[in-house]
Design an enzyme around this catalytic site. Structure first.
Site, PDB file in Angstrom:
ATOM      1  N   ALA A   6      43.311  42.984  43.955  1.00  0.00           N
ATOM      2  CA  ALA A   6      43.897  42.299  42.800  1.00  0.00           C
ATOM      3  C   ALA A   6      45.410  42.296  42.949  1.00  0.00           C
ATOM      4  CB  ALA A   6      43.518  43.008  41.509  1.00  0.00           C
ATOM      5  N   LYS A   7      46.082  41.534  42.146  1.00  0.00           N
ATOM      6  CA  LYS A   7      47.544  41.597  42.067  1.00  0.00           C
ATOM      7  C   LYS A   7      47.960  40.989  40.753  1.00  0.00           C
ATOM      8  CE  LYS A   7      50.848  43.100  44.812  1.00  0.00           C
ATOM      9  NZ  LYS A   7      50.728  44.196  45.791  1.00  0.00           N
ATOM     10  N   GLY A   8      49.149  41.397  40.281  1.00  0.00           N
ATOM     11  CA  GLY A   8      49.683  40.815  39.051  1.00  0.00           C
ATOM     12  C   GLY A   8      51.162  40.580  39.208  1.00  0.00           C
TER      13      GLY A   8
END
Ligand code: NAD
Length: 431
Positions: free
Chosen positions: A121-123
């Site tokens: 994931a990444k944000g």
């Protein structure tokens, strides 16, 4: 024979024309090259190239002067077939959905390569943190957390620090999420301060992992660490820890760069003085007895080891032929474009890829998550010993497949990682 095939593929005009500034184009090209070599069936390729979930949020933040500003943020979960999604949160003006998608995909491969039970994931939030006060940064972080709270959590998606976010930001995220849940939930983020359930050794873990990967790379390629000339682009969390550990091992740090510019001294830069300059003025250029260069000029100075530890797309077709080094270690995510990769391969300069070199951070994040879930905390020695084991095991596995398949480190790492994720995806099958 197989190497030739890869080179031909990389020279494919469609790829060469691809916009080099877009990390998603790079990430997909790397993935395609690996799936082709793995003979992955097209359905699995299609399932793995798309993120599972992507959330875009636009949210207001009250500024110190009483006005309200709108910000845009993202959280992307690429693949969760091997476990909950895991990945950092970046605050930067250049954050885009494409970049966050690419970074989420790289996290999937990194976790699989290290064989830890996470997906990727990444944000990110589009913001220049230099323009915010600490109180504004806190309000932005708390609001962004509430906006993405429906998809993060200890069993679903666990954020961590990345560019311009740190342990304090993780503490605010943990607090905001915990308030919503009505109970303290330490395992919702990693990279927290130790006082609220963080792990000892996490802050240094990515840099320590880069150090281990560099040491192993030097061993394989016959580069003595003692006296090796090192250039590091990026002197934040990852770059500064890497520099300190390499200096302690006898390397000569001849060049350092940050977002403001670069410094160079062929006799070696005192890393402690560089750390002091960052602490006091926030700029490397205030280090005494150094030559000042532009960041791009620094990359082309002679070195034995070059470590990009800042942002994506720094080693490109434009500068790859002028880089004078013996080993490149990717501490940053996505610093080398496909074109540059091909040039380095042709020139015989080995590149230890991001998904291996900077995996120390997510490995110790995994340790932190395990400690939080068990409410049982480890010593620094335990953390560092297990990190050392996992980094060297993965390096050895990649090196073995490279020898067997006659490929470079990036391809070797991808062959292991993509095969693991593909197997998990295949065996869970479609409902
Ligand atoms: P950071 O915010 O602590 O530091 C970033 C550094 O890069 C700063 O010194 C900044 O001045 C410099 N920089 C930014 N833009 C630059 C430019 N255009 N030219 C030269 N220098 C520039 O971030 P960090 O946590 O050290 O992350 C650095 C890289 O490592 C990123 O690519 C990140 O994705 C990757 N990474 C970080 C972690 C982690 O645990 N923090 C884990 C894995 C990978």
């Amino acid at each position: 024979m197989m190497l030739k095939e890869i080179e031909n593929r990389v020279k494919d005009p469609v790829r060469v024309k691809a916009p080099q500034s877009n990390p998603l184009v790079q990430a997909l090209a790397q993935f395609d090259a690996a799936t082709e070599r793995l003979h992955l069936n097209p359905e699995l390729n299609a399932m793995l190239r798309f993120p599972k979930r992507e959330l875009t949020v636009h949210f207001p933040v009250r500024m110190d002067d009483g006005s309200v500003k709108m910000f845009t943020g993202y959280r992307v979960q690429h693949n969760v077939n091997r476990g909950p999604a895991k990945g950092g949160i970046r605050y930067d003006v250049n954050v885009s959905l494409d970049e966050v998608q690419a970074l989420a995909m790289w996290m999937t491969w990194k976790c699989a390569l290290m064989n830890i039970p996470f997906g990727g994931a990444k944000g990110g939030v589009i913001v220049d943190t230099r323009q915010l006060s600490s109180a504004e940064l806190e309000r932005l972080t708390r609001r962004y957390t509430m906006e993405i709270a429906s998809i993060i959590g200890p069993e679903s998606d666990i954020p961590a620090p990345d560019i311009n976010t740190n342990a304090q930001v993780m503490a605010w995220i943990m607090d905001a999420y915990s308030i919503q849940c009505g109970r303290t939930v330490p395992a919702v983020v990693t990279g927290k301060p130790v006082s609220i359930g963080g792990s000892v050794g996490r802050t240094e873990a990515t840099g320590r992992g880069v150090f281990i990967a560099t040491r192993e790379g030097c061993r394989v390629h016959g580069i003595p660490l003692k006296g090796a000339r090192v250039i590091i682009q990026g002197f934040g969390n990852v770059g500064s820890v890497t520099a300190s550990l390499l200096a302690q091992a006898g390397c000569k740090i001849v060049g350092l760069a940050d977002v403001y510019g670069a410094i160079y001294n062929e006799n070696g830069i005192d890393v402690n003085k560089a750390l002091h300059a960052i602490k006091t003025s926030g700029r490397l250029e205030d280090v005494p007895n150094v030559e000042k260069l532009s960041g791009s000029d620094l990359l082309e100075q002679p070195s034995d080891i070059l470590i990009p530890a800042a942002i994506a797309g720094q080693l490109t077709a434009a500068n790859a032929r002028y880089i004078q080094t013996k080993l490149i270690v990717e501490a940053a995510n996505g610093p080398t474009t496909q074109e540059a990769d091909a040039i380095f391969r042709e020139r015989g300069i080995p590149v230890i890829p991001d998904i291996l070199a900077n995996a120390g951070g997510v490995v110790v994040s995994y340790f932190e998550w395990v400690q939080d879930l068990q409410h049982f905390f480890w010593s620094l020695e335990e953390v560092n010993t297990r990190l050392e084991q996992m980094m060297t095991q993965s390096f050895t596995a990649v090196q073995a497949i490279c020898e067997e398949q006659q490929c470079d480190y990036r391809m070797g790492a991808y062959l292991i990682a993509v095969a693991r994720v593909a197997e998990a995806t295949r065996i869970r099958s479609l409902p």
